[in-house]
Design a protein around this motif. Structure first.
Motif, PDB file in Angstrom:
ATOM      1  N   CYS A   1      -1.383 -17.199  -0.900  1.00 58.49           N
ATOM      2  CA  CYS A   1      -1.910 -17.165  -2.263  1.00 58.49           C
ATOM      3  C   CYS A   1      -1.936 -18.558  -2.888  1.00 58.49           C
ATOM      4  O   CYS A   1      -2.854 -18.886  -3.651  1.00 58.49           O
TER       5      CYS A   1
ATOM      6  N   THR B   1      -6.612  -6.041   4.378  1.00 60.26           N
ATOM      7  CA  THR B   1      -7.515  -6.096   3.233  1.00 60.26           C
ATOM      8  C   THR B   1      -7.170  -7.315   2.389  1.00 60.26           C
ATOM      9  O   THR B   1      -5.998  -7.545   2.079  1.00 60.26           O
ATOM     10  N   THR B   2      -8.192  -8.090   2.023  1.00 63.27           N
ATOM     11  CA  THR B   2      -7.980  -9.313   1.264  1.00 63.27           C
ATOM     12  C   THR B   2      -8.301  -9.075  -0.208  1.00 63.27           C
ATOM     13  O   THR B   2      -9.363  -8.540  -0.549  1.00 63.27           O
ATOM     14  N   TYR B   3      -7.380  -9.493  -1.077  1.00 67.83           N
ATOM     15  CA  TYR B   3      -7.552  -9.359  -2.523  1.00 67.83           C
ATOM     16  C   TYR B   3      -7.560 -10.768  -3.127  1.00 67.83           C
ATOM     17  O   TYR B   3      -6.630 -11.548  -2.909  1.00 67.83           O
ATOM     18  N   HIS B   4      -8.616 -11.083  -3.867  1.00 66.60           N
ATOM     19  CA  HIS B   4      -8.755 -12.416  -4.442  1.00 66.60           C
ATOM     20  C   HIS B   4      -8.033 -12.498  -5.788  1.00 66.60           C
ATOM     21  O   HIS B   4      -8.017 -11.532  -6.562  1.00 66.60           O
TER      22      HIS B   4
ATOM     23  N   PRO C   1      -0.409  -3.968  -6.724  1.00 69.03           N
ATOM     24  CA  PRO C   1      -0.272  -5.431  -6.712  1.00 69.03           C
ATOM     25  C   PRO C   1       1.161  -5.884  -6.948  1.00 69.03           C
ATOM     26  O   PRO C   1       1.923  -5.249  -7.693  1.00 69.03           O
TER      27      PRO C   1
ATOM     28  N   PHE D   1      -0.096 -11.395  -8.718  1.00 71.45           N
ATOM     29  CA  PHE D   1      -1.380 -11.065  -9.318  1.00 71.45           C
ATOM     30  C   PHE D   1      -1.344 -11.337 -10.816  1.00 71.45           C
ATOM     31  O   PHE D   1      -1.209 -10.449 -11.654  1.00 71.45           O
TER      32      PHE D   1
ATOM     33  N   GLN E   1      -5.665 -16.047  -2.559  1.00 74.48           N
ATOM     34  CA  GLN E   1      -5.927 -14.675  -2.137  1.00 74.48           C
ATOM     35  C   GLN E   1      -4.680 -14.104  -1.493  1.00 74.48           C
ATOM     36  O   GLN E   1      -3.762 -14.834  -1.121  1.00 74.48           O
TER      37      GLN E   1
ATOM     38  N   THR F   1      -3.572 -11.047   1.484  1.00 78.09           N
ATOM     39  CA  THR F   1      -4.017 -10.100   2.501  1.00 78.09           C
ATOM     40  C   THR F   1      -2.886  -9.114   2.804  1.00 78.09           C
ATOM     41  O   THR F   1      -1.800  -9.520   3.211  1.00 78.09           O
TER      42      THR F   1
ATOM     43  N   SER G   1       0.851  -1.194   0.000  1.00 74.93           N
ATOM     44  CA  SER G   1       0.000   0.000   0.000  1.00 74.93           C
ATOM     45  C   SER G   1       0.887   1.244   0.000  1.00 74.93           C
ATOM     46  O   SER G   1       1.784   1.380   0.837  1.00 74.93           O
TER      47      SER G   1
END
Length: 327
Positions: free
Chosen positions: A134, A145-148, A107, A111, A139, A141, A94
């Protein structure tokens, strides 16, 4: 099984054979004389697993990874694992945006549909562990915050033998997340001569074009998931794993995840063979690439020259093969 369902299954398997044959042919334009290794990569792809390619430098580990990735029209990222690679380089980070006055997520390398991790065991264990979430949960985190991750998602990692300089042994939890480990090995003389002809004037990877896409791969994965596994075959898979846990020559046996991976890989092998059901022989042949990298010999066994592969081979001879039945 109804006639309609049977015909649909046959058509699905025909589609799977046609698409995977295109991928196989494309990859073998780059990796010559290694059909078993290419088949293993296809099995792992169809079974929604991750592949670990272990061998000495220069035998085509990265070339195989890239060839498979380029054969599928999907997102591909390559991560070069080095001692100074940070976990945030893998998962993402971030960053504060001065204009919006908010943090924005950028990302990392994971990703993508296919992630090529080159020389994964040259990074520190802390960085290696960035792949754990992953690979298992699809996913990432970061900052609560979790990103799929999109499907299909496959990690193809290469590593050098741990005896070589500058390498870190993969943690047990990391090895257990790889569905299979394969070794490319040195090519036979004829294949190496052919390689000199095709690789010296140009890079054959530059000529590879995608022969399928992510959407079609997702359909193939669904076809494999519908392959039948009988009770006898399931009990056989559990019996193999149980034998590794009870062995006095192993300090670490196969996990329940390993048993699951063995059955999933068996489904993919059956589908590639044109069958809609798994045979015990499928699991027997897959036991070495799927289980051996997860096993740890005891100190006493290692001192006598026993390896996880040799111990597993002995255990497979003691596990009764069931009389096959589809029911």
């Amino acid at each position: 099984m109804s006639e309609t369902t049977s015909e649909a299954t046959g058509a699905d398997l025909e589609t799977l054979h046609r698409v995977t044959q295109r991928i196989r042919t494309n990859v073998e334009r780059v990796i010559e004389g290694k059909p078993d290794v290419v088949s293993a990569a296809l099995v792992v792809l169809l079974a929604e697993g991750h592949l670990l390619i272990e061998d000495v430098p220069g035998v085509g580990k990265t070339m195989l990874s890239k060839a498979l990735a380029r054969s599928i029209d999907c997102t591909v990222r390559r991560i070069q694992f080095t001692p100074d690679l940070l976990p945030s380089d893998v998962t993402g980070v971030s960053v504060f945006n001065q204009d919006s006055r908010e943090f924005e997520f950028r990302p990392g390398g994971v990703f993508a549909n296919i992630v090529v991790g080159d020389e994964i065991n040259r990074a520190s264990p802390k960085t290696q562990s960035a792949l754990l979430e992953c690979m298992e949960e699809r996913q990432v985190t970061v900052d609560n915050t979790t990103y799929h991750l999109e499907s299909p998602f496959m990690v193809i990692a290469t590593q050098n033998p741990v005896e070589m300089e500058g390498t870190y042994a993969l943690p047990e939890a990391q090895r257990d997340r790889f569905m299979a480990r394969v070794s490319v090995g040195y090519p036979v003389e004829s294949a190496e001569i052919a390689m000199l002809d095709s690789h010296t004037s140009r890079n054959p990877l530059d000529d590879l074009e995608p022969v399928t896409d992510a959407g079609e791969v997702r359909k193939l994965v669904e076809i494999v998931a519908r392959v039948h596994v009988s009770d006898a075959v399931r009990h056989y898979a559990v019996a193999i794993s149980t034998a590794t846990r009870l062995s006095r020559e192993l300090s670490l046996g196969a996990s329940p995840r390993a048993t699951l991976h063995l059955v999933r890989a068996g489904k993919a092998v059956a589908a590639l063979a044109g069958r809609d059901y798994v045979l015990p022989d499928d699991l027997h042949r897959l036991a070495e690439p799927v289980l051996s990298h997860r096993l740890l010999p005891t100190v006493e066994a290692a001192m006598t020259g026993r390896t996880s592969q040799s111990v597993l081979a002995g255990l497979l001879e003691t596990v009764p093969v069931p009389d096959f039945g589809r029911a």
